[in-house]
Design an enzyme around this catalytic site. Sequence first.
Site, mmCIF file in Angstrom:
data_model
loop_
_atom_site.group_PDB
_atom_site.id
_atom_site.type_symbol
_atom_site.label_atom_id
_atom_site.label_comp_id
_atom_site.label_asym_id
_atom_site.label_seq_id
_atom_site.Cartn_x
_atom_site.Cartn_y
_atom_site.Cartn_z
ATOM 1 N N GLU A 80 -79.495 -60.876 -84.145
ATOM 2 C CA GLU A 80 -79.086 -61.663 -82.925
ATOM 3 C C GLU A 80 -77.508 -62.131 -82.902
ATOM 4 O O GLU A 80 -76.780 -62.155 -82.257
ATOM 5 C CB GLU A 80 -79.938 -62.730 -82.726
ATOM 6 C CG GLU A 80 -81.520 -61.868 -82.274
ATOM 7 C CD GLU A 80 -82.346 -63.059 -82.165
ATOM 8 O OE1 GLU A 80 -83.515 -62.790 -81.559
ATOM 9 O OE2 GLU A 80 -82.412 -64.249 -82.908
ATOM 10 N N GLN B 94 -47.668 -66.502 -79.698
ATOM 11 C CA GLN B 94 -48.001 -67.112 -80.723
ATOM 12 C C GLN B 94 -49.436 -66.983 -80.987
ATOM 13 O O GLN B 94 -50.331 -67.407 -81.833
ATOM 14 C CB GLN B 94 -47.318 -68.720 -80.951
ATOM 15 C CG GLN B 94 -47.858 -69.388 -82.140
ATOM 16 C CD GLN B 94 -46.835 -70.380 -82.254
ATOM 17 O OE1 GLN B 94 -46.045 -70.626 -82.694
ATOM 18 N NE2 GLN B 94 -47.518 -71.577 -81.809
ATOM 19 N N LYS C 268 -93.469 -66.947 -87.316
ATOM 20 C CA LYS C 268 -92.609 -66.282 -86.774
ATOM 21 C C LYS C 268 -91.439 -65.613 -87.847
ATOM 22 O O LYS C 268 -91.343 -66.389 -88.982
ATOM 23 C CB LYS C 268 -91.883 -67.124 -85.739
ATOM 24 C CG LYS C 268 -92.568 -67.435 -84.603
ATOM 25 C CD LYS C 268 -91.989 -66.690 -83.390
ATOM 26 C CE LYS C 268 -90.845 -67.120 -82.861
ATOM 27 N NZ LYS C 268 -90.306 -66.725 -81.684
ATOM 28 N N THR D 60 -85.321 -43.039 -73.595
ATOM 29 C CA THR D 60 -84.188 -43.220 -72.314
ATOM 30 C C THR D 60 -84.836 -44.172 -71.466
ATOM 31 O O THR D 60 -86.086 -44.245 -71.342
ATOM 32 C CB THR D 60 -84.157 -41.975 -71.436
ATOM 33 O OG1 THR D 60 -85.207 -41.590 -70.924
ATOM 34 C CG2 THR D 60 -83.571 -40.926 -72.320
ATOM 35 N N HIS D 61 -84.015 -45.018 -70.974
ATOM 36 C CA HIS D 61 -84.518 -46.096 -70.198
ATOM 37 C C HIS D 61 -85.475 -47.103 -70.758
ATOM 38 O O HIS D 61 -86.290 -47.713 -70.309
ATOM 39 C CB HIS D 61 -84.924 -45.755 -68.740
ATOM 40 C CG HIS D 61 -84.284 -44.683 -68.099
ATOM 41 N ND1 HIS D 61 -83.220 -45.020 -67.375
ATOM 42 C CD2 HIS D 61 -84.462 -43.224 -68.219
ATOM 43 C CE1 HIS D 61 -82.762 -43.655 -66.774
ATOM 44 N NE2 HIS D 61 -83.563 -42.952 -67.325
ATOM 45 N N TYR E 194 -39.291 -61.791 -76.251
ATOM 46 C CA TYR E 194 -40.175 -62.598 -76.859
ATOM 47 C C TYR E 194 -40.567 -64.105 -76.136
ATOM 48 O O TYR E 194 -39.609 -64.625 -75.598
ATOM 49 C CB TYR E 194 -39.586 -63.265 -78.310
ATOM 50 C CG TYR E 194 -40.579 -64.179 -78.942
ATOM 51 C CD1 TYR E 194 -41.872 -63.654 -79.910
ATOM 52 C CD2 TYR E 194 -40.633 -65.305 -78.792
ATOM 53 C CE1 TYR E 194 -42.777 -64.576 -80.261
ATOM 54 C CE2 TYR E 194 -41.420 -66.269 -79.411
ATOM 55 C CZ TYR E 194 -42.649 -65.853 -80.154
ATOM 56 O OH TYR E 194 -43.399 -66.796 -80.430
#
Length: 457
Positions: free
Chosen positions: A288, A320, A281, A153-154, A315
């Site tokens: 992401e 559209q 890396k 939590t947190h 309408y």
Amino acid sequence: MWGGRFDEPPDALFKRFNDSLPIDWRLVQHDIAASIAWAQELHAVGVLTEDECQRITAGLHEVAEHAESLAKPPVESGLEDVHTWVEHELVQRLGELGKKLHTGRSRNDLVSTDFRLWARACVADRRRELAQLRRAVIDLADRHAHDPMPAYTHLQPAQPVTIGHWALAYEAMLARDSQRLADALHRVDECPLGCGALAGTAYDIDRHRLAQSLGFARPSTNSLDAASDRDFALEVLAVLAACAIHLSRLAEDLIIYNSAEFGLVELSDKVTTGSSLMPQKKNPDGLELIRGKAGRIASAHGQLLMLLKAQPLAYNKDNQEDKAALFDASDELSMCLRIAALVVETTKFDLERCRERASAGYANATELADYLVAKGVPFREAHEVAGRAVRAALDAGRPIEALPLEALQRVHPAIEADAYDVLTLEATLAKRVAFGGTAPARVYEARAAARSRLDAE
Ligand code: ARG
């Protein structure tokens, strides 16, 4: 199509602005299906003879085949939208007879009918992808029903849970999304065809039969509403947005767990990328992007809300723009769901590390308090005592269960040797036995329940 009262053709720039064929092209088969159903009804009210109806139907089937063969929207036709294109193709094939098809209908009831037919397929497709992801999540829960991991939590270590419990938390969210889509379908399932431009059609069309022949549950009830109602799109889009938000949470959890600092999981090479600069890396690009796309999909919902805001009945051409919003959100969510399934299937949990982090952070302090409560110590005092035990352990630089008994007894004399049993990770997990808790026994049940719910769907 509407040149009769005009002296001049539209400006080329305006035409580009106004035409929607590149976007609404994906409605083409639905437009043809709606047109075939409409021709049947025109025949039923005597506008078309049996023979004319058959020729129009056959012509529309030919147009459908031709549309199928095109690799991209036929913008070079110069036609305004998909409805105009279908009609134009029909007239090319049938001459004057083709011009009878548009009797008693309008592009306003037609576009809404097409869009609803498309939305129905969209709901079915996204639910299928949701089901595949849910299956992958349940399989993960299967593999790790009793393996511990830390929960937060947190984003502070809170209490240990099982990996299966964590996975099933996402399954619960995704199951709700699927239910929500099924529920939205009840509102999608109304047929506006036969509402005309806004006032209803001047032919005594059996709209119930027409709705049925297109597979709709019922005709829409008020022509003025139906000609411009886009609630069905708004509702589907709201669910897509909620689902994207859930996927963004899953993505964020895994991005964090995959970081070198946490090291709880390792993402597969299949869904990560390297850096052009830093050879060490391995970046979680797939996740992401899911996190990023969630913003795009949620914004599409905002976009449609704003589009509908304060539109006078009925309408307006604003509408559209509705399709681009839902089409894009649906395409993007489709990819996100499939990529998320790939991630879930291929991510490896570092069980050692998960266990180590689940035990760290004094997550079992609550257990010591509960232990003292069982020994008759009032909870408030037990909480205080457990806090002092954490303090002693911190001072010693070790977990609570690594302190010798004398040290624990200095904190409170009621602590005895059996305290060590309740401080283990297994005991902590096993105690959470109430329905919905993380005890492995409950997780096994929850996983079985999730699977049968999915199978039933
Ligand atoms: N292309 C239009 C749309 O997508 C079709 C409806 C046009 N109706 C009209 N009255 N201009 O909304």
